[in-house]
Write a protein that holds these residues in place. Structure first.
Motif, PDB file in Angstrom:
ATOM      1  N   ASP A 255       7.480 -20.072  -1.441  1.00  0.00           N
ATOM      2  CA  ASP A 255       6.274 -20.699  -0.896  1.00  0.00           C
ATOM      3  C   ASP A 255       5.273 -19.647  -0.449  1.00  0.00           C
ATOM      4  O   ASP A 255       4.064 -19.833  -0.571  1.00  0.00           O
ATOM      5  N   ILE A 256       5.798 -18.570   0.132  1.00  0.00           N
ATOM      6  CA  ILE A 256       4.935 -17.486   0.592  1.00  0.00           C
ATOM      7  C   ILE A 256       5.468 -16.160   0.092  1.00  0.00           C
ATOM      8  O   ILE A 256       6.670 -15.975  -0.083  1.00  0.00           O
ATOM      9  N   VAL A 257       4.541 -15.220  -0.138  1.00  0.00           N
ATOM     10  CA  VAL A 257       4.894 -13.876  -0.585  1.00  0.00           C
ATOM     11  C   VAL A 257       4.138 -12.885   0.297  1.00  0.00           C
ATOM     12  O   VAL A 257       2.930 -13.056   0.542  1.00  0.00           O
ATOM     13  N   ILE A 258       4.843 -11.887   0.782  1.00  0.00           N
ATOM     14  CA  ILE A 258       4.258 -10.880   1.675  1.00  0.00           C
ATOM     15  C   ILE A 258       4.564  -9.505   1.103  1.00  0.00           C
ATOM     16  O   ILE A 258       5.719  -9.195   0.797  1.00  0.00           O
ATOM     17  N   ASN A 259       3.535  -8.681   0.973  1.00  0.00           N
ATOM     18  CA  ASN A 259       3.738  -7.325   0.460  1.00  0.00           C
ATOM     19  C   ASN A 259       3.453  -6.304   1.554  1.00  0.00           C
ATOM     20  O   ASN A 259       2.318  -6.155   2.006  1.00  0.00           O
ATOM     21  N   LEU A 260       4.494  -5.606   1.980  1.00  0.00           N
ATOM     22  CA  LEU A 260       4.396  -4.589   3.027  1.00  0.00           C
ATOM     23  C   LEU A 260       4.496  -3.172   2.475  1.00  0.00           C
ATOM     24  O   LEU A 260       4.431  -2.211   3.239  1.00  0.00           O
ATOM     25  N   ILE A 261       4.652  -3.039   1.177  1.00  0.00           N
ATOM     26  CA  ILE A 261       4.978  -1.739   0.589  1.00  0.00           C
ATOM     27  C   ILE A 261       3.797  -0.774   0.654  1.00  0.00           C
ATOM     28  O   ILE A 261       2.660  -1.119   0.325  1.00  0.00           O
ATOM     29  N   GLY A 262       4.085   0.450   1.078  1.00  0.00           N
ATOM     30  CA  GLY A 262       3.092   1.512   1.086  1.00  0.00           C
ATOM     31  C   GLY A 262       3.791   2.848   1.265  1.00  0.00           C
ATOM     32  O   GLY A 262       4.924   2.900   1.751  1.00  0.00           O
ATOM     33  N   ILE A 263       3.128   3.920   0.858  1.00  0.00           N
ATOM     34  CA  ILE A 263       3.687   5.262   1.022  1.00  0.00           C
ATOM     35  C   ILE A 263       2.640   6.174   1.643  1.00  0.00           C
ATOM     36  O   ILE A 263       1.440   5.965   1.472  1.00  0.00           O
ATOM     37  N   LEU A 264       3.093   7.185   2.372  1.00  0.00           N
ATOM     38  CA  LEU A 264       2.183   8.146   2.990  1.00  0.00           C
ATOM     39  C   LEU A 264       1.988   9.388   2.140  1.00  0.00           C
ATOM     40  O   LEU A 264       1.030  10.134   2.331  1.00  0.00           O
ATOM     41  N   TYR A 265       2.910   9.615   1.211  1.00  0.00           N
ATOM     42  CA  TYR A 265       2.782  10.756   0.302  1.00  0.00           C
ATOM     43  C   TYR A 265       3.521  10.419  -0.989  1.00  0.00           C
ATOM     44  O   TYR A 265       4.398   9.558  -1.018  1.00  0.00           O
ATOM     45  N   GLU A 266       3.133  11.093  -2.058  1.00  0.00           N
ATOM     46  CA  GLU A 266       3.742  10.855  -3.352  1.00  0.00           C
ATOM     47  C   GLU A 266       5.014  11.674  -3.495  1.00  0.00           C
ATOM     48  O   GLU A 266       5.111  12.808  -2.998  1.00  0.00           O
ATOM     49  N   SER A 267       5.996  11.094  -4.172  1.00  0.00           N
ATOM     50  CA  SER A 267       7.264  11.778  -4.390  1.00  0.00           C
ATOM     51  C   SER A 267       7.888  11.267  -5.677  1.00  0.00           C
ATOM     52  O   SER A 267       8.212  10.080  -5.786  1.00  0.00           O
ATOM     53  N   GLY A 268       8.044  12.152  -6.642  1.00  0.00           N
ATOM     54  CA  GLY A 268       8.648  11.752  -7.907  1.00  0.00           C
ATOM     55  C   GLY A 268       7.874  10.638  -8.573  1.00  0.00           C
ATOM     56  O   GLY A 268       6.665  10.727  -8.775  1.00  0.00           O
ATOM     57  N   SER A 269       8.565   9.547  -8.871  1.00  0.00           N
ATOM     58  CA  SER A 269       7.922   8.411  -9.537  1.00  0.00           C
ATOM     59  C   SER A 269       7.153   7.524  -8.568  1.00  0.00           C
ATOM     60  O   SER A 269       6.456   6.589  -8.990  1.00  0.00           O
ATOM     61  N   ASN A 270       7.274   7.783  -7.264  1.00  0.00           N
ATOM     62  CA  ASN A 270       6.554   6.986  -6.269  1.00  0.00           C
ATOM     63  C   ASN A 270       5.150   7.555  -6.075  1.00  0.00           C
ATOM     64  O   ASN A 270       4.920   8.440  -5.248  1.00  0.00           O
ATOM     65  N   THR A 271       4.224   7.050  -6.855  1.00  0.00           N
ATOM     66  CA  THR A 271       2.845   7.521  -6.808  1.00  0.00           C
ATOM     67  C   THR A 271       1.971   6.528  -6.052  1.00  0.00           C
ATOM     68  O   THR A 271       2.296   5.343  -5.940  1.00  0.00           O
ATOM     69  N   PHE A 272       0.841   7.011  -5.546  1.00  0.00           N
ATOM     70  CA  PHE A 272      -0.103   6.124  -4.888  1.00  0.00           C
ATOM     71  C   PHE A 272      -0.575   5.039  -5.860  1.00  0.00           C
ATOM     72  O   PHE A 272      -0.660   3.870  -5.496  1.00  0.00           O
ATOM     73  N   GLN A 273      -0.882   5.435  -7.077  1.00  0.00           N
ATOM     74  CA  GLN A 273      -1.390   4.473  -8.053  1.00  0.00           C
ATOM     75  C   GLN A 273      -0.365   3.373  -8.340  1.00  0.00           C
ATOM     76  O   GLN A 273      -0.685   2.184  -8.319  1.00  0.00           O
ATOM     77  N   GLY A 274       0.855   3.765  -8.596  1.00  0.00           N
ATOM     78  CA  GLY A 274       1.878   2.783  -8.927  1.00  0.00           C
ATOM     79  C   GLY A 274       2.263   1.896  -7.767  1.00  0.00           C
ATOM     80  O   GLY A 274       2.427   0.679  -7.920  1.00  0.00           O
ATOM     81  N   THR A 275       2.381   2.497  -6.572  1.00  0.00           N
ATOM     82  CA  THR A 275       2.887   1.767  -5.406  1.00  0.00           C
ATOM     83  C   THR A 275       1.819   0.951  -4.696  1.00  0.00           C
ATOM     84  O   THR A 275       2.069  -0.179  -4.273  1.00  0.00           O
ATOM     85  N   GLN A 276       0.623   1.501  -4.565  1.00  0.00           N
ATOM     86  CA  GLN A 276      -0.392   0.877  -3.731  1.00  0.00           C
ATOM     87  C   GLN A 276      -1.527   0.213  -4.503  1.00  0.00           C
ATOM     88  O   GLN A 276      -2.286  -0.567  -3.919  1.00  0.00           O
TER      89      GLN A 276
END
Length: 321
Positions: A75-96
């Protein structure tokens, strides 16, 4: 507390804000799916609800099918995901930027009625900071897919598990000085994590919150220098506060940014060049019916563990080395 929603999917629910939000959602009787890369790391959340009410599920936010499966029937969807710095495959573009749009599209296709996106004060498509640019891109992608979504932009979020006050209190325990990047003049409006969780709940309840963006700040604005003084006062330590020029901070950020868990990156230095406060005319946390809590009320409850002798030390006031 009664609640009209039956199933919620929370992305990033095992993080700092998530653990406070999950407690509140669980009290409404909502069945909660905690979408995370590693479900085992979210098992501690199960204790906040009845048996089977809180369910960690493995989800890859970079995969359309995985995201769609996580939001199916919600019924509801909440997105809390965020990063403070990039690491490996966790990029600002992909994550945020990319992931919020993917989640919102899947939520809309699944028939979700409400969507809440946690962004950040300072989100700006024209910012020199990749963090701020991708936060803005994520907001845009969410609203394009789910126009009724509510966007929440907090300033620095503080609380027992925060990465700001705890970090500098730990530094003060080890180092003889704390840095004042850019002279320490940047202004912040720290907001309590419990108030942010309450803001999410209110955004889900209020019809008028649909399609709106709220900037979440606490009741007081502080300079970076004043925040460092608060840390030292609460930990009862005397440390030098050393101004660091922007050019020196940028150099340090480029060097430290290469570490696996950097204390500072060049992108963070860029962020610090702009005040992190609620903008005039913005809808605020007060518009959601919440009276925000001052930092001075909460930080003594968890920074006391950094005092000389520990939390239960009988050492009376004043500073120590």
């Amino acid at each position: 507390m009664s609640f009209r929603y039956r199933v919620a999917t929370v992305f990033g629910g095992s993080g700092f804000i998530g653990r406070h939000l999950i407690k509140r959602l669980a009290k409404t009787g909502t069945v909660i799916r905690v979408a995370t890369r590693h479900p085992s790391t979210a098992n501690f959340l199960r204790m906040n609800g009845a048996v089977g009410q809180i369910i960690p599920i493995a989800t890859n936010i970079n995969d359309d099918a995985s995201v769609a499966a996580a939001v199916q029937g919600a019924d509801i969807v909440i997105n809390l995901i965020g990063i403070l710095y990039e690491s490996g495959s966790n990029t600002f573009q992909g994550t945020q930027a990319d992931a919020p749009g993917r989640i919102a599209r899947a939520a809309k296709a699944a028939g979700a009625r409400r969507f809440v996106q946690i962004s950040a004060i300072g989100a700006d498509a024209n910012s020199a900071s990749a963090y701020a640019r991708t936060k803005a891109a994520g907001e845009q992608a969410v609203l394009e897919a789910f126009p009724e979504a509510t966007i929440l932009r907090p300033s620095i979020v503080f609380g027992p598990e925060d990465g700001f006050f705890n970090r500098f209190a730990a530094m003060a325990r080890i180092f003889p000085a704390l840095p004042l990047i850019g002279g320490g003049h940047t202004r912040f409006q720290p907001v309590y994590v419990g108030d942010v969780a309450d803001a999410v709940m209110r955004a889900l309840e209020l019809p008028e919150a649909q399609g709106k963006t709220y900037e979440l700040g606490g009741p007081r604005v502080y300079t970076f220098r004043r925040l460092m003084e608060l840390v030292l006062a609460e930990t009862r330590r005397k440390r030098f506060l050393v101004p660091i020029s922007w050019s020196m901070a940028e150099l340090q950020g480029r060097i430290l940014g290469k570490l696996p868990k950097p204390m500072l990156t060049a992108d963070q230095v860029e962020l610090l060049k702009s005040d992190n406060v609620v903008q005039p005319g913005a809808a605020t946390i007060q518009d959601l019916g919440i009276d925000p809590t001052a930092a001075e009320v909460i930080i003594p409850t968890y920074l006391d563990r950094f005092r000389v002798g520990g939390r239960y030390s009988q050492r009376a006031g004043g500073y120590t080395a």
